[in-house]
Design a protein around this motif. Sequence first.
Motif, PDB file in Angstrom:
ATOM      1  N   ILE A  72       0.857  -1.187   0.000  1.00  0.00           N
ATOM      2  CA  ILE A  72       0.000   0.000   0.000  1.00  0.00           C
ATOM      3  C   ILE A  72       0.891   1.234   0.000  1.00  0.00           C
ATOM      4  CG2 ILE A  72      -1.952  -1.107   1.157  1.00  0.00           C
ATOM      5  CD1 ILE A  72      -0.961   0.288   3.753  1.00  0.00           C
ATOM      6  N   GLY A  73       0.311   2.358  -0.329  1.00  0.00           N
ATOM      7  CA  GLY A  73       1.081   3.594  -0.325  1.00  0.00           C
ATOM      8  C   GLY A  73       0.165   4.793  -0.465  1.00  0.00           C
ATOM      9  N   SER A  74       0.769   5.962  -0.527  1.00  0.00           N
ATOM     10  CA  SER A  74       0.020   7.202  -0.659  1.00  0.00           C
ATOM     11  C   SER A  74       0.924   8.269  -1.246  1.00  0.00           C
ATOM     12  CB  SER A  74      -0.499   7.657   0.704  1.00  0.00           C
ATOM     13  OG  SER A  74      -1.203   8.871   0.561  1.00  0.00           O
ATOM     14  N   SER A  75       0.320   9.226  -1.901  1.00  0.00           N
ATOM     15  CA  SER A  75       1.091  10.353  -2.436  1.00  0.00           C
ATOM     16  C   SER A  75       1.444  11.359  -1.345  1.00  0.00           C
ATOM     17  CB  SER A  75       0.308  11.046  -3.558  1.00  0.00           C
ATOM     18  OG  SER A  75      -0.930  11.533  -3.060  1.00  0.00           O
ATOM     19  N   GLN A  76       0.801  11.237  -0.196  1.00  0.00           N
ATOM     20  CA  GLN A  76       1.080  12.136   0.924  1.00  0.00           C
ATOM     21  C   GLN A  76       1.964  11.426   1.946  1.00  0.00           C
ATOM     22  OE1 GLN A  76       0.018  15.407   1.084  1.00  0.00           O
ATOM     23  NE2 GLN A  76      -0.547  14.930  -1.023  1.00  0.00           N
ATOM     24  N   PRO A  77       3.050  12.077   2.359  1.00  0.00           N
ATOM     25  CA  PRO A  77       3.940  11.433   3.336  1.00  0.00           C
ATOM     26  C   PRO A  77       3.172  10.988   4.587  1.00  0.00           C
ATOM     27  CG  PRO A  77       4.901  13.474   2.530  1.00  0.00           C
ATOM     28  CD  PRO A  77       3.492  13.412   1.999  1.00  0.00           C
ATOM     29  N   ASN A  78       3.417   9.780   4.989  1.00  0.00           N
ATOM     30  CA  ASN A  78       2.864   9.196   6.218  1.00  0.00           C
ATOM     31  C   ASN A  78       1.370   8.896   6.191  1.00  0.00           C
ATOM     32  OD1 ASN A  78       5.460   9.380   7.400  1.00  0.00           O
ATOM     33  ND2 ASN A  78       5.050  11.506   7.945  1.00  0.00           N
ATOM     34  N   ALA A  79       0.670   9.202   5.103  1.00  0.00           N
ATOM     35  CA  ALA A  79      -0.785   8.991   5.072  1.00  0.00           C
ATOM     36  C   ALA A  79      -1.139   7.504   5.117  1.00  0.00           C
ATOM     37  CB  ALA A  79      -1.403   9.661   3.849  1.00  0.00           C
ATOM     38  N   ALA A  80      -0.418   6.678   4.376  1.00  0.00           N
ATOM     39  CA  ALA A  80      -0.720   5.242   4.396  1.00  0.00           C
ATOM     40  C   ALA A  80      -0.500   4.668   5.785  1.00  0.00           C
ATOM     41  CB  ALA A  80       0.148   4.502   3.367  1.00  0.00           C
ATOM     42  N   GLN A  81       0.602   5.028   6.407  1.00  0.00           N
ATOM     43  CA  GLN A  81       0.891   4.521   7.748  1.00  0.00           C
ATOM     44  C   GLN A  81      -0.137   5.024   8.760  1.00  0.00           C
ATOM     45  OE1 GLN A  81       3.383   2.193   8.257  1.00  0.00           O
ATOM     46  NE2 GLN A  81       2.265   1.915  10.160  1.00  0.00           N
ATOM     47  N   ALA A  82      -0.598   6.253   8.590  1.00  0.00           N
ATOM     48  CA  ALA A  82      -1.616   6.795   9.499  1.00  0.00           C
ATOM     49  C   ALA A  82      -2.908   5.984   9.403  1.00  0.00           C
ATOM     50  CB  ALA A  82      -1.884   8.263   9.185  1.00  0.00           C
ATOM     51  N   GLN A  83      -3.298   5.574   8.205  1.00  0.00           N
ATOM     52  CA  GLN A  83      -4.498   4.742   8.058  1.00  0.00           C
ATOM     53  C   GLN A  83      -4.318   3.406   8.762  1.00  0.00           C
ATOM     54  OE1 GLN A  83      -7.483   5.600   6.870  1.00  0.00           O
ATOM     55  NE2 GLN A  83      -6.617   7.629   6.631  1.00  0.00           N
ATOM     56  N   LEU A  84      -3.131   2.819   8.627  1.00  0.00           N
ATOM     57  CA  LEU A  84      -2.860   1.552   9.309  1.00  0.00           C
ATOM     58  C   LEU A  84      -2.884   1.720  10.822  1.00  0.00           C
ATOM     59  CD1 LEU A  84       0.072   0.063   7.212  1.00  0.00           C
ATOM     60  CD2 LEU A  84      -2.315  -0.637   7.188  1.00  0.00           C
ATOM     61  N   ASP A  85      -2.247   2.771  11.290  1.00  0.00           N
ATOM     62  CA  ASP A  85      -2.085   2.971  12.729  1.00  0.00           C
ATOM     63  C   ASP A  85      -3.358   3.405  13.435  1.00  0.00           C
ATOM     64  OD1 ASP A  85       0.569   2.285  12.531  1.00  0.00           O
ATOM     65  OD2 ASP A  85       1.295   4.360  12.516  1.00  0.00           O
ATOM     66  N   TYR A  86      -4.208   4.168  12.768  1.00  0.00           N
ATOM     67  CA  TYR A  86      -5.346   4.755  13.456  1.00  0.00           C
ATOM     68  C   TYR A  86      -6.688   4.227  12.948  1.00  0.00           C
ATOM     69  CZ  TYR A  86      -1.678   7.736  15.151  1.00  0.00           C
ATOM     70  OH  TYR A  86      -0.521   8.174  15.729  1.00  0.00           O
ATOM     71  N   THR A  87      -7.026   4.493  11.712  1.00  0.00           N
ATOM     72  CA  THR A  87      -8.350   4.129  11.210  1.00  0.00           C
ATOM     73  C   THR A  87      -8.539   2.620  11.152  1.00  0.00           C
ATOM     74  OG1 THR A  87      -8.306   6.129   9.861  1.00  0.00           O
ATOM     75  CG2 THR A  87     -10.005   4.491   9.351  1.00  0.00           C
ATOM     76  N   LEU A  88      -7.626   1.908  10.495  1.00  0.00           N
ATOM     77  CA  LEU A  88      -7.833   0.478  10.272  1.00  0.00           C
ATOM     78  C   LEU A  88      -7.641  -0.365  11.527  1.00  0.00           C
ATOM     79  CD1 LEU A  88      -6.263   0.332   6.737  1.00  0.00           C
ATOM     80  CD2 LEU A  88      -8.678   0.078   7.325  1.00  0.00           C
ATOM     81  N   ARG A  89      -6.883   0.103  12.492  1.00  0.00           N
ATOM     82  CA  ARG A  89      -6.743  -0.642  13.759  1.00  0.00           C
ATOM     83  C   ARG A  89      -8.069  -0.722  14.497  1.00  0.00           C
ATOM     84  NH1 ARG A  89      -2.161  -3.378  13.099  1.00  0.00           N
ATOM     85  NH2 ARG A  89      -0.466  -2.019  12.594  1.00  0.00           N
TER      86      ARG A  89
END
Length: 108
Positions: A72-89
Amino acid sequence: AGATVADKRTGGAFGPGSELPALVQAYFKQEPHLDPWRTLIVAGVETDYCVISTVLGAIDEYFRIIILTDGIGSSQPNAAQAQLDYTLRRFDHMVDFASSEDLLTYLG
C-alpha cells in the motif's frame, strides 16, 4: 494467467458501478467450500482513499480483510501509515495486517 480483472468507477472497489462485488459472489458460488472464510487480500495505492474505501465496503459485505502492509502507499507522506495505525486498527476484529513475505509463507 487466470486472473480476473474488475473495473471500478469510484475510489472503493465495492462502490457503485464496480464489477467486483458480482465477480466475488460468483467466485464463492463456484467454490462453496471457501465461503466460510470469505477473505480478501487488499493492496493498492492511495491508502487514505481507494484502499480505505475498498476495505470499508468489504467489511460491509462481511469479508475478512488482510492488508498487505508493504503493498500500500500514498502520495502524501505518512498517510498510508496513518491509516494503518489509526483508522484500520479500529477494525481489528475484521482486518489483519501482513507483509507480502509473511503472507506467502503462510499460504506456501
